[in-house]
Design an enzyme around this catalytic site. Structure first.
Site, short mmCIF file in Angstrom:
data_model
loop_
_atom_site.label_atom_id
_atom_site.label_comp_id
_atom_site.label_asym_id
_atom_site.label_seq_id
_atom_site.Cartn_x
_atom_site.Cartn_y
_atom_site.Cartn_z
CB ALA A 183 -0.91 0.00 1.23
CE LYS A 184 3.06 6.73 -4.31
NZ LYS A 184 4.49 6.38 -4.20
CB THR A 185 0.36 3.85 3.75
OG1 THR A 185 -0.21 2.61 3.32
CG2 THR A 185 -0.41 4.37 4.94
#
Length: 322
Positions: free
Chosen positions: A160-162
């Site tokens: 995830a690109k959190t």
């Protein structure tokens, strides 16, 4: 340089277009305090057949995948979000741009349980300017192996690109920059190469490209583009595996890839000149125009600008007209 908040233009928020200066949120927005949100960085380029978004479908799918993995419900589908990104270019009269679709929680309350919070989605687009200097693209970067480790796969969601993940990246990069370097190379918790502060890493050794497995590093879209161009166009074998830092020291070539960075040579790591064994140019000299790094740079530039002749015609679906 004009501050990002002080611009003319339009920002898409939850299906509506807001004047740029009016696009604001509350100081108690949950994501500001806890970092629970996700985003994408998407590029648009002026090409031979007009302006287009590069691999916007893949970026948008990753945004929704990130939100789902974080258990954040998003009511907008891929088609709606892609159309918002297309319109953001037209409304802001942009031909070359950086876009940042972002999913974030509202300000209904604070606390780790994150109950009763609204979910918002926004798209902003602006001219990124000269993010990549000609010097960096031809001379390469000097990097330092960071003492800050990349996340373990069971500590956070590495696919995830959190928002909150980038504290880790900023710590690594700031340490490297303060020490006089351009970039940081981060290791995973077991000591293997993970990625740069916000880019994937490749090395060339004996005619084959090697890149870390997608475990503790982000599954980069530029990374995937480079792998496909290397295999399909240049006929180069690409191996995804664990890599140690001394393999970077002794590589014939090395480079990093990312949406903003595109493809940048890595010329030095921890004071070791990369490619010395293979006769690489000395520090301060441009990379060899016949090197694999330079060939991939040229192919990538052709694709992103819509110069899709010959075998590059296979990548027409990477471009979405604005």
């Amino acid at each position: 340089m004009t501050p990002l908040y002080d611009r003319d233009g339009w920002i898409w928020l939850d299906g509506e277009w807001l004047p740029w200066r009016d696009a604001k949120t509350h100081l108690l927005t949950h994501t500001l305090h806890y970092g629970m949100g996700c985003f994408e960085g998407v590029r648009a380029y002026a090409g031979t057949h007009g302006t287009h978004l590069f691999r916007v479908a893949e970026h948008t799918r990753r945004l929704l995948d990130s939100a789902h993995a974080l258990d954040i419900p998003v009511v907008f589908d891929e088609e709606t979000l892609i159309e918002a990104q297309r319109q953001s270019l037209a409304r802001n009269e942009l031909s070359n741009a950086y876009l940042k679709p972002t999913v974030f929680f509202g300000a209904e309350g604070l606390g780790l349980r994150a109950k009763g919070l609204s979910v918002h989605v926004m798209v902003a687009a602006w001219d990124l300017g000269d993010y990549i200097s000609a010097e960096a693209a031809t001379l390469g970067l000097r990097a330092l192996t960071s003492s800050w480790a990349r996340h373990h796969v069971n500590i956070s969601l590495c696919r995830a690109k959190t928002n909150g993940h980038y504290v880790n990246s900023m710590l690594a990069l700031n340490t490297a920059v303060k020490a006089g370097f351009d970039e940081a190379i981060m290791l995973d918790p077991e000591g293997y190469v993970a990625e740069a502060s916000a880019a994937n890493v490749f090395l060339l050794r004996d005619g084959a490209l090697h890149t870390p497995e997608v475990t503790s590093c982000l599954q980069g879209i530029t990374r995937d583009s480079v792998i496909r161009l290397a295999r399909d166009v240049l006929g180069i074998e690409v191996r995804e595996r664990r890599i140690t830092r001394d393999e970077l020291y002794t590589a014939d070539e090395a480079f990093v890839t990312g949406t903003a960075a595109e493809i940048l040579p890595l010329r030095e790591l921890d004071g070791r000149h990369i490619g010395a064994r293979a006769g690489a140019p000395l520090p301060g000299q441009p990379i060899d125009a016949n090197s694999v790094t330079a060939q991939l740079q040229r192919l990538y530039r052709q694709v992103i600008h819509g110069e899709l002749e010959g075998r590059l015609a296979n990548y027409a679906d990477w471009l979405t007209p604005a």
